[in-house]
Design a protein around this motif. Structure first.
Motif, mmCIF file in Angstrom:
data_model
loop_
_atom_site.group_PDB
_atom_site.id
_atom_site.type_symbol
_atom_site.label_atom_id
_atom_site.label_comp_id
_atom_site.label_asym_id
_atom_site.label_seq_id
_atom_site.Cartn_x
_atom_site.Cartn_y
_atom_site.Cartn_z
ATOM 1 N N ASP A 1 25.180 15.927 5.474
ATOM 2 C CA ASP A 1 25.543 15.264 6.608
ATOM 3 C C ASP A 1 25.693 13.934 6.356
ATOM 4 O O ASP A 1 26.517 13.201 6.703
ATOM 5 C CB ASP A 1 24.501 15.679 7.901
ATOM 6 N N VAL A 2 24.735 13.422 5.691
ATOM 7 C CA VAL A 2 24.525 11.889 5.197
ATOM 8 C C VAL A 2 24.179 11.857 3.842
ATOM 9 O O VAL A 2 23.281 12.608 3.197
ATOM 10 C CB VAL A 2 23.550 11.272 6.182
ATOM 11 N N ILE A 3 24.850 11.140 2.880
ATOM 12 C CA ILE A 3 24.680 10.914 1.446
ATOM 13 C C ILE A 3 23.464 9.797 1.247
ATOM 14 O O ILE A 3 23.968 8.765 1.797
ATOM 15 C CB ILE A 3 26.081 10.644 0.890
ATOM 16 N N GLU A 4 22.578 10.352 0.508
ATOM 17 C CA GLU A 4 21.739 9.140 0.195
ATOM 18 C C GLU A 4 21.762 8.535 -1.027
ATOM 19 O O GLU A 4 22.757 9.046 -1.690
ATOM 20 C CB GLU A 4 20.231 9.681 0.309
ATOM 21 N N LEU A 5 21.391 7.233 -1.400
ATOM 22 C CA LEU A 5 21.528 6.791 -2.854
ATOM 23 C C LEU A 5 21.202 7.807 -3.796
ATOM 24 O O LEU A 5 21.984 7.677 -4.974
ATOM 25 C CB LEU A 5 20.680 5.294 -2.637
ATOM 26 N N GLU A 6 20.055 8.380 -3.682
ATOM 27 C CA GLU A 6 19.519 9.427 -4.660
ATOM 28 C C GLU A 6 20.449 10.297 -4.883
ATOM 29 O O GLU A 6 20.432 10.903 -5.936
ATOM 30 C CB GLU A 6 18.353 9.728 -4.211
ATOM 31 N N ASP A 7 21.500 10.856 -3.736
ATOM 32 C CA ASP A 7 22.250 11.833 -4.292
ATOM 33 C C ASP A 7 23.403 11.414 -5.140
ATOM 34 O O ASP A 7 23.991 12.233 -5.781
ATOM 35 C CB ASP A 7 22.893 12.377 -2.956
ATOM 36 N N LEU A 8 23.613 10.181 -5.219
ATOM 37 C CA LEU A 8 24.946 9.802 -6.408
ATOM 38 C C LEU A 8 24.355 9.552 -7.671
ATOM 39 O O LEU A 8 25.014 9.443 -8.535
ATOM 40 C CB LEU A 8 25.217 8.390 -5.897
#
Length: 291
Positions: free
Chosen positions: A167-174
């Motif tokens: 639903d929401v992308i976090e910095l860590e996801d990138l």
């Protein structure tokens, strides 16, 4: 054929009366009569039957009338075709690559309406231009800058990518994701710096010279990237996802040397946009236009 004869014929056809036709053409009635007779001799057909109250229109006249109107109209406007429009104002403007069409068209429409007769000389941005429409970071150091609009960068994920399930992308996801970068862009430099300082490095799949090239790699599904929200409108092959991390934006406006204000059209332009905002559609954080 004498165009005067066509004018006489049209007048008689419309007025159905030689006297009124003569008045319309500012000539005497005998001139009208003689002119119609000469025209009938040239085409070999009788156009009108004369009687005391006026004329009866023959079939041949009905056929000739629209042709005569068209011919006379074309001849009358012939001189205007070769007349160049005289412009009282002229602006040489440089326009940066990758600016959104919606904003550019609103800018040029508004700016053109500020002058009664304005001619544009549009070029790539450069010092040879009186004024440049560009991103703030691209302006020449000695130039003044008037901001027109600010664009947020949005996170773009290609179709089929595993991050689309979130639903929401976090910095860590990138971290460890394949990234498409545009080194000339200040926002991409900031993004690359932040990602480089994380514990898990991202992978640069491409360094592109322009945002158009960045968009091409994104649509090809080769990686994720940040792009200006308005720039991506109308394109496909990817989705904009809400992002919880550092925000990037670019400020677009007019860059110009002080001497350009000697041009009255530019002075009027700067004065207007110093007091009025550029009215365009707005873009939501989820990538949809709102009123």
């Amino acid at each position: 054929m004498d165009t005067r004869l066509l004018r006489f014929f049209i007048a008689v056809y419309e007025q159905k009366n030689l006297t009124r036709a003569a008045e319309q053409c500012f000539v005497s009635q005998p001139n009208i009569s003689n002119g119609i007779k000469q025209l009938e001799e040239e085409i070999g057909k009788q156009l009108f039957i004369r009687h005391k109250r006026g004329v009866i229109i023959n079939t041949e006249a009905h056929y000739l009338y629209p042709i005569a109107k068209r011919l006379l109209g074309e001849i009358t406007s012939l001189s205007d075709i070769f007349k160049e429009r005289e412009f009282t104002d002229k602006i040489t403007i440089g326009v940066a690559e990758s600016l959104p069409q919606e904003h550019k068209q609103q800018f040029f429409r508004t700016a053109t309406h500020l002058s009664d007769s304005l001619q544009w000389d549009v070029r790539p941005i450069g010092r040879d231009c009186e004024i440049n429409l560009l991103v703030r970071e691209w302006k020449y150091e000695e130039d003044l800058f008037l901001p027109l609009w600010k664009e947020n960068y949005v996170l773009c994920i290609p179709d089929g990518h595993h991050l689309l399930s979130k639903d929401v992308i976090e910095l860590e996801d990138l971290q460890h994701e394949s990234f498409i970068h545009c080194p000339p862009c200040e926002a991409h430099k900031q993004c690359l710096s932040i990602l480089s300082n994380t514990s898990k490095k991202s992978v640069t799949i491409a360094n592109c010279a322009t945002k158009t090239e960045t968009l091409t790699f994104l649509m090809a599904g080769l990686g994720v990237t940040f792009l200006p929200e308005h720039f991506i409108d109308g394109w496909y092959g990817f989705q904009v996802k809400p992002y919880n991390g550092p925000r990037y934006f670019r400020e677009v406006g007019l860059s110009y040397p002080r001497k350009s204000l000697k041009n009255p059209a530019i002075s009027k332009l700067i004065d207007y946009f110093s007091k009025n905002t550029l009215r365009t559609k707005k873009f939501s954080e989820f990538g949809y236009y709102t009123k």
